[in-house]
Design a protein around this motif. Structure first.
Motif, PDB file in Angstrom:
ATOM      1  N   ARG A  70      73.532  17.494  92.808  1.00 28.22           N
ATOM      2  CA  ARG A  70      72.115  17.786  93.046  1.00 28.22           C
ATOM      3  C   ARG A  70      71.450  16.669  93.850  1.00 28.22           C
ATOM      4  O   ARG A  70      70.570  16.924  94.676  1.00 28.22           O
TER       5      ARG A  70
ATOM      6  N   ARG B  42      77.039  36.833  90.475  1.00 34.74           N
ATOM      7  CA  ARG B  42      75.957  36.278  89.654  1.00 34.74           C
ATOM      8  C   ARG B  42      74.916  35.524  90.493  1.00 34.74           C
ATOM      9  O   ARG B  42      73.767  35.397  90.078  1.00 34.74           O
TER      10      ARG B  42
ATOM     11  N   ARG C   5      89.914  19.895  83.601  1.00 37.24           N
ATOM     12  CA  ARG C   5      89.650  19.653  82.174  1.00 37.24           C
ATOM     13  C   ARG C   5      90.816  20.111  81.284  1.00 37.24           C
ATOM     14  O   ARG C   5      91.037  19.551  80.219  1.00 37.24           O
TER      15      ARG C   5
ATOM     16  N   ASP D 175      81.528  22.758  79.070  1.00 36.08           N
ATOM     17  CA  ASP D 175      82.727  22.176  79.683  1.00 36.08           C
ATOM     18  C   ASP D 175      83.604  21.450  78.663  1.00 36.08           C
ATOM     19  O   ASP D 175      84.674  20.950  79.007  1.00 36.08           O
TER      20      ASP D 175
ATOM     21  N   SER E 261      77.199  16.966  87.718  1.00 35.31           N
ATOM     22  CA  SER E 261      76.050  17.849  87.994  1.00 35.31           C
ATOM     23  C   SER E 261      74.938  17.083  88.708  1.00 35.31           C
ATOM     24  O   SER E 261      74.342  17.566  89.679  1.00 35.31           O
TER      25      SER E 261
ATOM     26  N   PRO F 121      74.061  32.842  80.683  1.00 37.81           N
ATOM     27  CA  PRO F 121      73.513  31.495  80.512  1.00 37.81           C
ATOM     28  C   PRO F 121      74.214  30.524  81.463  1.00 37.81           C
ATOM     29  O   PRO F 121      75.192  29.884  81.095  1.00 37.81           O
ATOM     30  N   SER F 122      73.725  30.423  82.684  1.00 39.05           N
ATOM     31  CA  SER F 122      74.399  29.590  83.687  1.00 39.05           C
ATOM     32  C   SER F 122      73.401  28.729  84.443  1.00 39.05           C
ATOM     33  O   SER F 122      72.493  29.229  85.102  1.00 39.05           O
ATOM     34  N   ALA F 123      73.612  27.416  84.356  1.00 40.98           N
ATOM     35  CA  ALA F 123      72.751  26.483  85.098  1.00 40.98           C
ATOM     36  C   ALA F 123      72.981  26.621  86.595  1.00 40.98           C
ATOM     37  O   ALA F 123      72.095  26.340  87.399  1.00 40.98           O
ATOM     38  N   GLN F 124      74.185  27.048  86.978  1.00 42.69           N
ATOM     39  CA  GLN F 124      74.447  27.218  88.410  1.00 42.69           C
ATOM     40  C   GLN F 124      73.616  28.364  88.966  1.00 42.69           C
ATOM     41  O   GLN F 124      73.074  28.268  90.073  1.00 42.69           O
TER      42      GLN F 124
HETATM   43  C1  S3P Z   1      77.244  23.114  86.056  1.00 42.18           C
HETATM   44  C2  S3P Z   1      77.031  24.168  85.225  1.00 42.18           C
HETATM   45  C3  S3P Z   1      78.057  24.765  84.367  1.00 42.18           C
HETATM   46  C4  S3P Z   1      79.262  23.841  84.195  1.00 42.18           C
HETATM   47  C5  S3P Z   1      79.694  23.236  85.493  1.00 42.18           C
HETATM   48  C6  S3P Z   1      78.546  22.418  86.101  1.00 42.18           C
HETATM   49  C7  S3P Z   1      76.146  22.634  86.897  1.00 42.18           C
HETATM   50  O1  S3P Z   1      78.488  25.973  84.947  1.00 42.18           O
HETATM   51  O2  S3P Z   1      80.343  24.559  83.628  1.00 42.18           O
HETATM   52  O3  S3P Z   1      80.797  22.369  85.282  1.00 42.18           O
HETATM   53  O4  S3P Z   1      76.256  21.525  87.456  1.00 42.18           O
HETATM   54  O5  S3P Z   1      75.149  23.348  87.021  1.00 42.18           O
HETATM   55  P1  S3P Z   1      77.682  27.345  84.668  1.00 42.18           P
HETATM   56  O6  S3P Z   1      76.322  27.162  85.161  1.00 42.18           O
HETATM   57  O7  S3P Z   1      78.403  28.415  85.430  1.00 42.18           O
HETATM   58  O8  S3P Z   1      77.763  27.531  83.184  1.00 42.18           O
END
Ligand code: S3P
Length: 475
Positions: A56, A156, A425, A349, A52, A196-199
């Motif tokens: 970035r 999304r 994974r 993950d 991650s 709930p997604s950081a992406q």
């Molecule tokens: C990530 C966010 C997660 C994770 C992915 C990396 C990121 O996904 O599963 O391996 O770097 O922002 P989601 O945001 O879809 O949960």
């Protein structure tokens, strides 16, 4: 000064750089790996850089002014795709012989229109975060991905990105390929994350960089916060606030980012595999050094402590705005626990490897709030459950939960051939299972491990694990 190699693109979209075979050993030939029961895993190792943080660092470097220098970048297929994408969009990226990467950015909104399509391979983070940056840049770009990524939902991110003014088309069902025409006159938005997604959070924050005024993202459940932390390090105008609705992140756009130096810590999601192997294999003790211990990523360690695992955090310290430490695990008797839904984002993950561990624990482990597992590199809920059952485990699943009743420390039967389903994974988790089973476990499609953990096999072998390549006829 160390000699530099400039990133060059070959006609097939893969770099011709001499480092390429080392960092992207993927080819069309599927790899079959076999893990044979092993004991006495010992050693002190470092796993590759956090995925991650690596994505970035390259992306923010590509929109910053000046030279961003990155040490410890994860040189795995997913991140190399991001390097190639940023190059296609106008950044200048080089790798020194000592492994330091330098990125010369274009400035916020300064990207050029790429020639042809950009292929993100297996990487959801790569495609979704880049889409955010393109959404408010007045260029057209077309994104594709591999078989697995082409099945994953893009709705999304397209929903919020269209609200900035971007025009986006996808395949029916909201999947790749995706064409984005970035907004010429973007507008800031307020967006509450429906998943709930950081992406998704990151795509919105990155789009906000080139929108005038303040964009606000509301996250009812906290997800990994690397984007916010790194944006601050690059000088972005980011503020956080807590309210009854959750955590609010405000970003005021159209301010230039300033290049900075980044040191990428080791990836806790990769560290999980050698540590899990040490917990399961008899007479083992393994230390993984310099692991990122950001609290939005440590759900697995918390769960393992509850399960009674002998896992220690050594020398925790701050570095580059993150907590880092060494993790040491030794053979442990595990007991089943309930893993609450609220914890899912901080270990999203890690469920496949946790499920493997639970299959050896005493009693039942119940994991809740797993809906997001269904839209990862494969349907991880279903694939994990089926593969565990094939190895002799007792598993039950529902729409968003999984329950595993463990063996109470005895080895599972194993002896199965597991398909990785284009998922790194899944491949690594079931190789770990094979190390602690009665009979070897074979994993087909193990070439996917190169998307996140180059050197996985040699690192595990260095610890004493018996993992070897086998030919199709032997599998
Ligand atoms: C990530 C966010 C997660 C994770 C992915 C990396 C990121 O996904 O599963 O391996 O770097 O922002 P989601 O945001 O879809 O949960």
């Amino acid at each position: 000064m160390a000699p530099k190699r400039q990133w060059r693109k070959a006609a097939i979209g893969v770099s011709l750089d001499p480092v390429q075979p080392m960092i992207m050993p993927m080819n069309d030939a599927p790899t079959i790996l076999k893990a044979t029961p092993s004991t006495r895993l010992k050693g002190d190792v470092r796993v590759p850089g956090d995925k991650s943080v690596s994505h970035r660092a390259v992306m923010l470097g590509a929109v910053a002014i000046g030279e961003t220098r990155i040490r410890g970048l994860l040189e795995a297929a997913d991140v190399i795709r991001t390097v190639q994408a940023m190059t296609a969009l106008g950044a200048h990226i080089e790798r020194d012989a000592d492994g330091t990467w330098s990125v010369q950015g274009t400035g916020v909104g300064g990207w050029r229109e790429p020639e042809g399509t950009i292929d993100f391979g297996n990487s959801g983070t790569g495609v979704r975060l880049t889409a955010g940056l393109v959404a408010t840049t007045p260029i057209k770009a077309i994104f594709t991905g591999d078989e697995s990524l082409s099945r994953r939902p893009m709705g999304r991110i397209t929903d919020p990105l269209r609200r900035f003014g971007a025009k986006i088309d996808t395949a029916p069902g909201g999947t790749l390929p995706m064409r984005i025409i970035g907004a010429k006159d973007p507008v800031p938005i307020e967006y509450e994350l429906p998943v709930p997604s950081a992406q998704v959070k990151s795509a919105v924050l990155l789009a906000a960089l080139n929108a005038p005024g303040t964009t606000t993202v509301i996250e009812p459940v906290i997800c990994r916060d690397h984007t916010e932390r790194m944006l601050k390090a690059f000088g972005a105008d980011v503020e956080e606030e807590w309210s009854a609705r959750g955590r609010l992140v405000h970003l005021t756009g159209q301010k230039e980012l300033k290049a900075c130096d980044i040191e990428v810590p080791a990836d806790p999601s990769s560290a999980a595999f050698p540590l899990a192997a040490a917990l399961l294999c008899a007479d083992s003790r393994v230390t993984v050094r310099d692991v990122l211990l950001n609290p939005t990523r440590t759900g697995l360690i918390e769960t393992l402590h509850e399960m009674g695992a002998e896992i220690r955090i050594l020398e925790p310290h701050q570095s580059g705005g993150e907590v880092i430490g060494h993790l040491q695990a030794e053979t442990s008797r595990l007991r089943g626990v309930v893993v609450p839904a609220e914890r899912a984002p901080s270990m999203i993950d890690e469920y496949p490897i946790l499920a493997v561990l639970a299959a050896f624990a005493e009693g039942t482990t119940r994991m809740e709030g797993l809906a997001e597992l269904r839209v990862k590199e494969c349907d991880r809920l279903q694939v994990t459950a089926e593969a565990l059952a094939a190895c002799g485990a007792e598993v039950k699943t529902g729409e968003d939960w999984m329950e595993i009743t463990g063996t109470g420390g005895r080895p599972l039967k194993g002896g199965a051939v597991i398909d990785a389903h284009h998922d790194h994974r899944i491949a690594m988790s079931f190789l770990v299972l094979g190390l602690a089973a009665q009979e070897p476990v074979t994993v087909r499609g193990a070439e996917m491990i190169a998307t996140s953990f180059p050197g996985f096999v040699s690192l595990m072998r260095e610890l004493g694990a018996d993992i070897a390549r086998v030919e199709a006829a032997e599998a």
